[in-house]
Design a protein around this motif. Structure first.
Motif, PDB file in Angstrom:
ATOM      1  N   PRO A 283       0.824  -1.218   0.000  1.00  0.00           N
ATOM      2  CA  PRO A 283       0.000   0.000   0.000  1.00  0.00           C
ATOM      3  C   PRO A 283       0.856   1.265   0.000  1.00  0.00           C
ATOM      4  CG  PRO A 283      -0.025  -1.064   2.162  1.00  0.00           C
ATOM      5  CD  PRO A 283       0.629  -2.017   1.222  1.00  0.00           C
ATOM      6  N   GLY A 284       0.490   2.179  -0.891  1.00  0.00           N
ATOM      7  CA  GLY A 284       1.235   3.419  -1.009  1.00  0.00           C
ATOM      8  C   GLY A 284       2.443   3.324  -1.924  1.00  0.00           C
ATOM      9  N   LYS A 285       2.808   2.112  -2.317  1.00  0.00           N
ATOM     10  CA  LYS A 285       3.974   1.911  -3.181  1.00  0.00           C
ATOM     11  C   LYS A 285       3.576   1.155  -4.461  1.00  0.00           C
ATOM     12  CE  LYS A 285       7.319   1.751   0.621  1.00  0.00           C
ATOM     13  NZ  LYS A 285       8.404   0.958   1.263  1.00  0.00           N
ATOM     14  N   GLU A 286       2.314   1.287  -4.836  1.00  0.00           N
ATOM     15  CA  GLU A 286       1.814   0.515  -5.968  1.00  0.00           C
ATOM     16  C   GLU A 286       2.587   0.788  -7.253  1.00  0.00           C
ATOM     17  OE1 GLU A 286      -1.728   0.867  -3.164  1.00  0.00           O
ATOM     18  OE2 GLU A 286      -0.095   2.150  -3.866  1.00  0.00           O
ATOM     19  N   ALA A 287       2.801   2.069  -7.571  1.00  0.00           N
ATOM     20  CA  ALA A 287       3.493   2.423  -8.816  1.00  0.00           C
ATOM     21  C   ALA A 287       4.923   1.922  -8.813  1.00  0.00           C
ATOM     22  CB  ALA A 287       3.454   3.933  -9.023  1.00  0.00           C
ATOM     23  N   GLU A 288       5.577   2.052  -7.680  1.00  0.00           N
ATOM     24  CA  GLU A 288       6.961   1.592  -7.560  1.00  0.00           C
ATOM     25  C   GLU A 288       7.066   0.085  -7.751  1.00  0.00           C
ATOM     26  OE1 GLU A 288      10.307   1.139  -4.001  1.00  0.00           O
ATOM     27  OE2 GLU A 288       8.710   2.644  -3.797  1.00  0.00           O
ATOM     28  N   MET A 289       6.159  -0.671  -7.126  1.00  0.00           N
ATOM     29  CA  MET A 289       6.202  -2.130  -7.236  1.00  0.00           C
ATOM     30  C   MET A 289       5.794  -2.607  -8.627  1.00  0.00           C
ATOM     31  SD  MET A 289       7.575  -3.470  -4.713  1.00  0.00           S
ATOM     32  CE  MET A 289       7.294  -5.106  -5.373  1.00  0.00           C
ATOM     33  N   PHE A 290       4.834  -1.906  -9.229  1.00  0.00           N
ATOM     34  CA  PHE A 290       4.439  -2.272 -10.593  1.00  0.00           C
ATOM     35  C   PHE A 290       5.633  -2.130 -11.532  1.00  0.00           C
ATOM     36  CE2 PHE A 290       2.774  -1.555 -14.837  1.00  0.00           C
ATOM     37  CZ  PHE A 290       1.793  -2.525 -14.940  1.00  0.00           C
ATOM     38  N   ASP A 291       6.379  -1.041 -11.376  1.00  0.00           N
ATOM     39  CA  ASP A 291       7.557  -0.816 -12.209  1.00  0.00           C
ATOM     40  C   ASP A 291       8.624  -1.875 -11.944  1.00  0.00           C
ATOM     41  OD1 ASP A 291       9.064   0.957 -14.088  1.00  0.00           O
ATOM     42  OD2 ASP A 291      10.380   1.199 -12.352  1.00  0.00           O
ATOM     43  N   LYS A 292       8.808  -2.224 -10.677  1.00  0.00           N
ATOM     44  CA  LYS A 292       9.815  -3.235 -10.322  1.00  0.00           C
ATOM     45  C   LYS A 292       9.458  -4.595 -10.901  1.00  0.00           C
ATOM     46  CE  LYS A 292      12.173  -5.291  -6.343  1.00  0.00           C
ATOM     47  NZ  LYS A 292      12.295  -5.289  -4.855  1.00  0.00           N
ATOM     48  N   LEU A 293       8.189  -4.977 -10.775  1.00  0.00           N
ATOM     49  CA  LEU A 293       7.764  -6.267 -11.309  1.00  0.00           C
ATOM     50  C   LEU A 293       7.846  -6.297 -12.832  1.00  0.00           C
ATOM     51  CD1 LEU A 293       4.670  -6.996  -9.038  1.00  0.00           C
ATOM     52  CD2 LEU A 293       6.911  -8.089  -8.939  1.00  0.00           C
ATOM     53  N   SER A 294       7.533  -5.172 -13.455  1.00  0.00           N
ATOM     54  CA  SER A 294       7.625  -5.088 -14.918  1.00  0.00           C
ATOM     55  C   SER A 294       9.061  -5.268 -15.382  1.00  0.00           C
ATOM     56  CB  SER A 294       7.079  -3.742 -15.408  1.00  0.00           C
ATOM     57  OG  SER A 294       5.714  -3.606 -15.100  1.00  0.00           O
ATOM     58  N   LYS A 295       9.983  -4.621 -14.683  1.00  0.00           N
ATOM     59  CA  LYS A 295      11.392  -4.672 -15.085  1.00  0.00           C
ATOM     60  C   LYS A 295      12.061  -5.996 -14.726  1.00  0.00           C
ATOM     61  CE  LYS A 295      12.139   0.311 -15.117  1.00  0.00           C
ATOM     62  NZ  LYS A 295      12.775   1.482 -14.461  1.00  0.00           N
ATOM     63  N   SER A 296      11.373  -6.828 -13.917  1.00  0.00           N
ATOM     64  CA  SER A 296      11.930  -8.152 -13.622  1.00  0.00           C
ATOM     65  C   SER A 296      11.815  -9.074 -14.825  1.00  0.00           C
ATOM     66  CB  SER A 296      11.215  -8.769 -12.416  1.00  0.00           C
ATOM     67  OG  SER A 296       9.877  -9.119 -12.733  1.00  0.00           O
ATOM     68  N   GLN A 297      11.003  -8.680 -15.814  1.00  0.00           N
ATOM     69  CA  GLN A 297      10.921  -9.425 -17.069  1.00  0.00           C
ATOM     70  C   GLN A 297      12.014  -8.874 -17.996  1.00  0.00           C
ATOM     71  OE1 GLN A 297       8.253 -11.752 -16.765  1.00  0.00           O
ATOM     72  NE2 GLN A 297       8.321 -10.723 -14.786  1.00  0.00           N
ATOM     73  N   PRO A 298      12.845  -9.724 -18.594  1.00  0.00           N
ATOM     74  CA  PRO A 298      13.920  -9.233 -19.445  1.00  0.00           C
ATOM     75  C   PRO A 298      13.450  -8.274 -20.538  1.00  0.00           C
ATOM     76  CG  PRO A 298      14.235 -11.550 -19.010  1.00  0.00           C
ATOM     77  CD  PRO A 298      12.896 -11.185 -18.416  1.00  0.00           C
ATOM     78  N   ILE A 299      12.252  -8.456 -21.038  1.00  0.00           N
ATOM     79  CA  ILE A 299      11.748  -7.606 -22.118  1.00  0.00           C
ATOM     80  C   ILE A 299      11.349  -6.222 -21.606  1.00  0.00           C
ATOM     81  CG2 ILE A 299       9.279  -8.124 -22.085  1.00  0.00           C
ATOM     82  CD1 ILE A 299       9.524  -8.617 -25.137  1.00  0.00           C
ATOM     83  N   GLY A 300      11.258  -6.069 -20.276  1.00  0.00           N
ATOM     84  CA  GLY A 300      11.023  -4.767 -19.673  1.00  0.00           C
ATOM     85  C   GLY A 300       9.582  -4.437 -19.355  1.00  0.00           C
ATOM     86  N   ARG A 301       8.678  -5.396 -19.502  1.00  0.00           N
ATOM     87  CA  ARG A 301       7.273  -5.178 -19.177  1.00  0.00           C
ATOM     88  C   ARG A 301       6.591  -6.499 -18.894  1.00  0.00           C
ATOM     89  NH1 ARG A 301       3.807  -6.884 -23.181  1.00  0.00           N
ATOM     90  NH2 ARG A 301       4.652  -7.094 -25.303  1.00  0.00           N
ATOM     91  N   MET A 302       5.424  -6.424 -18.279  1.00  0.00           N
ATOM     92  CA  MET A 302       4.607  -7.628 -18.114  1.00  0.00           C
ATOM     93  C   MET A 302       3.906  -7.956 -19.432  1.00  0.00           C
ATOM     94  SD  MET A 302       2.746  -7.097 -14.430  1.00  0.00           S
ATOM     95  CE  MET A 302       3.518  -6.082 -13.159  1.00  0.00           C
ATOM     96  N   GLY A 303       3.512  -9.195 -19.552  1.00  0.00           N
ATOM     97  CA  GLY A 303       2.739  -9.583 -20.719  1.00  0.00           C
ATOM     98  C   GLY A 303       1.300  -9.125 -20.599  1.00  0.00           C
TER      99      GLY A 303
END
Length: 258
Positions: free
Chosen positions: A202-222
């Protein structure tokens, strides 16, 4: 007839009213399939069925708990009495976050009952009927079937089982013209992901979304639609030479994350 047409095919899609399953239901209907959605959440099931129908698609919603063998058999037998079942997509599944110590007996039972037994229940109900003229079974696995994912002990167990069950079905029923394949997604942006982030960060949604997206080598979620497009191909006649195969759709995660 256009490529990847599902005209004159009857398709059952479990968990077909949310996330990846919703995208598959809509894509199949768009390609001409007569779609039967098996969904635990009745509100979602009715919403997606109404949307598909309003766009000219053929769809029927069935309230169903895939972990309930009797309920699954009753619904699938009812469909089979009226139509030949050409396609089964086992997409229904639940997640669990936790390592071995963080996974209780209740957690293991819950994951097993839906993710493993649910797939068994649906395949077991449909397989004898498919032996008449052949068909396609597509099971949703995960990259967790093949690689270690932190804090996914029970979930990885269940998806590994889905993968190996699929190989067995492909081998045992090839002579009947039944194909069985799996799709193994990495992180796909679904309502579940948004809910998980909101609940745990909570309160860090944008930060975590970006982190999870960048954990994919292609740089985003599918996107769910990208998985659905692959499902359409694998269930079409154009993929008639493909069986017993797992298809990672992972933005390079398995091969390029080292």
């Amino acid at each position: 007839m256009s490529l990847f047409s599902l005209e004159n095919k009857t398709a059952i899609i479990t968990g077909g009213a949310s996330g990846i399953g919703e995208a598959i239901s809509k894509a199949f209907a768009k390609q001409g399939a007569d779609v039967h959605i098996l969904e635990f959440n009745a509100e979602n099931g009715e919403r997606v069925a109404k949307e598909i129908s309003s766009n000219g698609g053929k769809v029927t919603f069935h309230a169903c708990d895939v972990s309930n063998n009797g309920q699954v058999a009753e619904i699938i037998n009812g469909i089979a009495e009226k139509q030949y079942i050409d396609i089964l997509v086992n997409n229904a599944g639940i997640a669990h976050v936790g390592n071995l110590e963080g996974t209780g007996v209740e957690d293991m039972d819950r994951i097993y009952n839906v993710n493993v037994k649910g797939v068994y229940n649906c395949m077991h109900a449909v397989i004898t009927k498919m032996k008449e003229k052949g068909g396609m079974i597509l099971n949703m696995a995960s990259i967790a079937s093949s690689v270690g994912i932190t804090d996914r002990f029970a979930y990885s167990m269940s998806k590994g089982a889905v993968l190996t069950m699929s190989y067995s079905v492909a081998k045992d029923y090839m002579e009947y013209g039944i194909r069985c394949n799996t799709i193994s997604p990495a992180r796909i942006h679904t309502p579940f992901v948004d809910g998980f982030i909101k609940a745990n960060y909570p309160g860090k949604e944008a930060e975590m979304f970006d982190k999870l997206s960048k954990s994919q080598p292609i740089g985003r979620m599918g996107k769910p639609e990208e998985v659905a497009n692959l499902a359409v191909y694998l269930c079409s006649d154009e993929a008639s030479f493909i069986t017993g195969t797992d298809f990672p759709i992972d933005g390079g995660y398995i091969k390029l994350n080292g």
